[in-house]
Design an enzyme around this catalytic site. Sequence first.
Site, PDB file in Angstrom:
ATOM      1  N   GLY A  39      -5.690   7.860 -47.267  1.00 56.59           N
ATOM      2  CA  GLY A  39      -4.640   7.155 -46.522  1.00 56.59           C
ATOM      3  C   GLY A  39      -4.929   5.665 -46.476  1.00 56.59           C
ATOM      4  N   ARG A  44      -3.997  10.211 -53.221  1.00 56.38           N
ATOM      5  CA  ARG A  44      -4.802  11.422 -53.049  1.00 56.38           C
ATOM      6  C   ARG A  44      -4.789  12.101 -54.420  1.00 56.38           C
ATOM      7  NH1 ARG A  44      -5.331  11.384 -47.390  1.00 56.38           N
ATOM      8  NH2 ARG A  44      -3.485  10.636 -46.336  1.00 56.38           N
ATOM      9  N   ASP A  83     -13.015  10.288 -44.970  1.00 56.73           N
ATOM     10  CA  ASP A  83     -14.049  11.297 -45.245  1.00 56.73           C
ATOM     11  C   ASP A  83     -13.876  11.950 -46.611  1.00 56.73           C
ATOM     12  OD1 ASP A  83     -11.773  12.558 -44.024  1.00 56.73           O
ATOM     13  OD2 ASP A  83     -12.960  14.386 -43.913  1.00 56.73           O
ATOM     14  N   GLY A  84     -12.628  12.151 -47.046  1.00 57.63           N
ATOM     15  CA  GLY A  84     -12.400  12.728 -48.377  1.00 57.63           C
ATOM     16  C   GLY A  84     -12.945  11.811 -49.462  1.00 57.63           C
ATOM     17  N   THR A 136     -10.125   3.968 -42.553  1.00 63.14           N
ATOM     18  CA  THR A 136      -9.241   5.049 -42.112  1.00 63.14           C
ATOM     19  C   THR A 136      -8.810   4.806 -40.676  1.00 63.14           C
ATOM     20  OG1 THR A 136      -9.152   7.393 -41.470  1.00 63.14           O
ATOM     21  CG2 THR A 136     -11.346   6.455 -41.699  1.00 63.14           C
ATOM     22  N   ASP A 155      -7.976   6.911 -38.635  1.00 68.05           N
ATOM     23  CA  ASP A 155      -8.424   8.009 -37.760  1.00 68.05           C
ATOM     24  C   ASP A 155      -9.733   7.676 -37.032  1.00 68.05           C
ATOM     25  OD1 ASP A 155      -6.305   9.233 -38.984  1.00 68.05           O
ATOM     26  OD2 ASP A 155      -7.520  10.499 -40.289  1.00 68.05           O
ATOM     27  N   ASP A 173     -12.712   8.599 -37.780  1.00 66.37           N
ATOM     28  CA  ASP A 173     -13.478   9.833 -37.617  1.00 66.37           C
ATOM     29  C   ASP A 173     -14.763   9.866 -38.445  1.00 66.37           C
ATOM     30  OD1 ASP A 173     -12.148   9.912 -40.028  1.00 66.37           O
ATOM     31  OD2 ASP A 173     -11.364  11.934 -39.793  1.00 66.37           O
ATOM     32  N   MET A 230      -1.011   9.532 -34.544  1.00 73.92           N
ATOM     33  CA  MET A 230      -1.827  10.044 -35.655  1.00 73.92           C
ATOM     34  C   MET A 230      -3.301  10.191 -35.243  1.00 73.92           C
ATOM     35  SD  MET A 230      -0.493   8.232 -39.101  1.00 73.92           S
ATOM     36  CE  MET A 230       0.807   8.945 -40.067  1.00 73.92           C
ATOM     37  N   GLY A 231      -4.106  10.668 -36.171  1.00 72.42           N
ATOM     38  CA  GLY A 231      -5.542  10.783 -35.907  1.00 72.42           C
ATOM     39  C   GLY A 231      -6.161  12.067 -36.427  1.00 72.42           C
ATOM     40  N   ARG A 232      -5.356  12.909 -37.054  1.00 69.52           N
ATOM     41  CA  ARG A 232      -5.856  14.199 -37.564  1.00 69.52           C
ATOM     42  C   ARG A 232      -6.615  14.964 -36.486  1.00 69.52           C
ATOM     43  NH1 ARG A 232      -6.775  14.406 -43.820  1.00 69.52           N
ATOM     44  NH2 ARG A 232      -5.078  13.056 -44.443  1.00 69.52           N
ATOM     45  N   GLU A 259       0.424   8.821 -18.437  1.00 76.13           N
ATOM     46  CA  GLU A 259       0.089   9.746 -17.343  1.00 76.13           C
ATOM     47  C   GLU A 259      -0.761  10.923 -17.826  1.00 76.13           C
ATOM     48  OE1 GLU A 259       3.013   8.194 -17.439  1.00 76.13           O
ATOM     49  OE2 GLU A 259       2.985   7.259 -15.458  1.00 76.13           O
ATOM     50  N   LYS A 270       8.508  10.076  -8.372  1.00 77.16           N
ATOM     51  CA  LYS A 270       8.025   9.605  -9.684  1.00 77.16           C
ATOM     52  C   LYS A 270       8.812  10.319 -10.779  1.00 77.16           C
ATOM     53  CE  LYS A 270       3.908   9.402 -12.584  1.00 77.16           C
ATOM     54  NZ  LYS A 270       4.297   8.116 -13.156  1.00 77.16           N
ATOM     55  N   ARG A 316      12.201  13.623 -23.720  1.00 80.23           N
ATOM     56  CA  ARG A 316      12.475  13.144 -25.075  1.00 80.23           C
ATOM     57  C   ARG A 316      11.139  13.113 -25.818  1.00 80.23           C
ATOM     58  NH1 ARG A 316      16.817  13.815 -23.675  1.00 80.23           N
ATOM     59  NH2 ARG A 316      18.679  12.497 -23.765  1.00 80.23           N
ATOM     60  N   HIS A 341       4.222   7.100 -39.596  1.00 82.00           N
ATOM     61  CA  HIS A 341       3.573   6.173 -40.524  1.00 82.00           C
ATOM     62  C   HIS A 341       3.631   4.707 -40.116  1.00 82.00           C
ATOM     63  CE1 HIS A 341       3.461   9.744 -42.973  1.00 82.00           C
ATOM     64  NE2 HIS A 341       2.550   9.131 -43.713  1.00 82.00           N
TER      65      HIS A 341
HETATM   66  P1  ATP Z   1      -7.863   9.464 -44.627  1.00 81.85           P
HETATM   67  O1  ATP Z   1      -8.957   9.730 -43.634  1.00 81.85           O
HETATM   68  O2  ATP Z   1      -7.133   8.209 -44.348  1.00 81.85           O
HETATM   69  O3  ATP Z   1      -6.956  10.641 -44.861  1.00 81.85           O
HETATM   70  P2  ATP Z   1      -9.463  10.233 -46.892  1.00 81.85           P
HETATM   71  O4  ATP Z   1     -10.344   9.466 -47.788  1.00 81.85           O
HETATM   72  O5  ATP Z   1     -10.115  11.254 -45.989  1.00 81.85           O
HETATM   73  O6  ATP Z   1      -8.589   9.196 -46.060  1.00 81.85           O
HETATM   74  P3  ATP Z   1      -8.413  12.378 -48.514  1.00 81.85           P
HETATM   75  O7  ATP Z   1      -7.044  12.614 -49.054  1.00 81.85           O
HETATM   76  O8  ATP Z   1      -9.032  13.433 -47.672  1.00 81.85           O
HETATM   77  O9  ATP Z   1      -8.341  10.976 -47.753  1.00 81.85           O
HETATM   78  O10 ATP Z   1      -9.417  12.121 -49.742  1.00 81.85           O
HETATM   79  C1  ATP Z   1      -9.104  11.172 -50.733  1.00 81.85           C
HETATM   80  C2  ATP Z   1      -9.452  11.725 -52.084  1.00 81.85           C
HETATM   81  O11 ATP Z   1     -10.872  11.941 -52.167  1.00 81.85           O
HETATM   82  C3  ATP Z   1      -8.845  13.077 -52.418  1.00 81.85           C
HETATM   83  O12 ATP Z   1      -7.502  12.987 -52.858  1.00 81.85           O
HETATM   84  C4  ATP Z   1      -9.772  13.571 -53.504  1.00 81.85           C
HETATM   85  O13 ATP Z   1      -9.439  12.982 -54.740  1.00 81.85           O
HETATM   86  C5  ATP Z   1     -11.129  13.022 -53.055  1.00 81.85           C
HETATM   87  N1  ATP Z   1     -11.874  14.080 -52.347  1.00 81.85           N
HETATM   88  C6  ATP Z   1     -11.626  14.598 -51.130  1.00 81.85           C
HETATM   89  N2  ATP Z   1     -12.497  15.582 -50.821  1.00 81.85           N
HETATM   90  C7  ATP Z   1     -13.318  15.705 -51.878  1.00 81.85           C
HETATM   91  C8  ATP Z   1     -14.410  16.562 -52.200  1.00 81.85           C
HETATM   92  N3  ATP Z   1     -14.859  17.501 -51.345  1.00 81.85           N
HETATM   93  N4  ATP Z   1     -15.005  16.396 -53.401  1.00 81.85           N
HETATM   94  C9  ATP Z   1     -14.585  15.466 -54.265  1.00 81.85           C
HETATM   95  N5  ATP Z   1     -13.558  14.640 -54.028  1.00 81.85           N
HETATM   96  C10 ATP Z   1     -12.915  14.738 -52.860  1.00 81.85           C
END
Ligand code: ATP
Length: 326
Positions: A11, A72, A103-104, A126, A128, A130, A170-172, A188, A214, A251, A257
């Site tokens: 992201g 991604r 993290d990905g 990120t 998030d 996290d 947001m924040g997963r 609140e 209130k 509401r 995004h």
């Molecule tokens: P955000 O926290 O903003 O979502 P992110 O880096 O966590 O960002 P992801 O979509 O989870 O976003 O990961 C980005 C890319 O990293 C993935 O599309 C993939 O190509 C790669 N990736 C994620 N997990 C793995 C993994 N376990 N092994 C190898 N590549 C990975």
Amino acid sequence: MKRIGVLTSGGDAPGMNAAIRSVVRYAVHNKIEVIGIFRGYAGLINEELKELNHRSVSNIINRGGTMLKTARCDEFLTEEGQRRAVQAIKKNKIDGLVLIGGDGTYRGGIELVKKWHLSCIGIPGTIDNDLNGTDSAIGCDTAVNTALEAIDKIRDTSTSMERIFVIEVMGREYGFIALQVALGGGAEEVLLPEKKFDFPRMCDEIVEGNIRGKVSWIIIVAEGAHLPDGQIAKAQDIAKKITEMTGLETREVVLGHIQRGGIPTARDRILATRLGAAAVELLMNGQNGKAVGVISDDINVVDLEFAVTKKELKVDNFYRLIKILT
Ligand code: ATP
């Protein structure tokens, strides 16, 4: 290190551009060439590469998004995808990589280091927030401010129309943004992934408050929050349920995004600028498989593996204060 590559992945987060600028200019200052890799791991596999110089990163420090684009990439999860990415790195004589993402993105970096023996340094980008090893990731401060601005506007209508608003942020699986905006926005109530939620208690409070006069409420919901029955707490369902249980009008708003976009705050730009330079410095010093961050205003370095472990969010003190000040 003669030549390094830099990419943004996952992201997008405001401040990524400031990090790219810092990586490029710090490296160039140290006589290291920089290759910009477009669209994250997908662009690496497809060799979407372009050499970046001092001028290539002019006028981006104040821009949201990422000039390198982001993506991604499922192909990178496969052995074959990784092999192609590694081939591209070797073919283009890239000695080290700076990976800006969440993290990905870091998990991808761990693969490149452990399995393919490449040099990688991670920069946390990120909204998030996290990732472990840093108080803040690039983008989360801007995201909190953007969400707050929206909540302030909703508050105007909530007070005027005397309504209950349920606002999803947001924040997963990490309640950082929700907790920050709940306290900073004078909400609140807040529903978080980290805290069990007592729905009947909240409805009783709403009814009691209503008897006292209130009438407007702001309830923040983190996108990863769950109800006691295990269901994901969607703003729409919560609003409906509150109306059912209290008879009051509600509401719902999903901020979505807009939280990702916009001009990065001073905090995010400064953080990104410091971390970009720190990442290049680590590569120059022969470090590998690390993530940079800032803890209590000092640069902090941890293993990528530690950075992706579950980060604890300290909820209780903030939550207590939110409820006292309601
Ligand atoms: P955000 O926290 O903003 O979502 P992110 O880096 O966590 O960002 P992801 O979509 O989870 O976003 O990961 C980005 C890319 O990293 C993935 O599309 C993939 O190509 C790669 N990736 C994620 N997990 C793995 C993994 N376990 N092994 C190898 N590549 C990975």
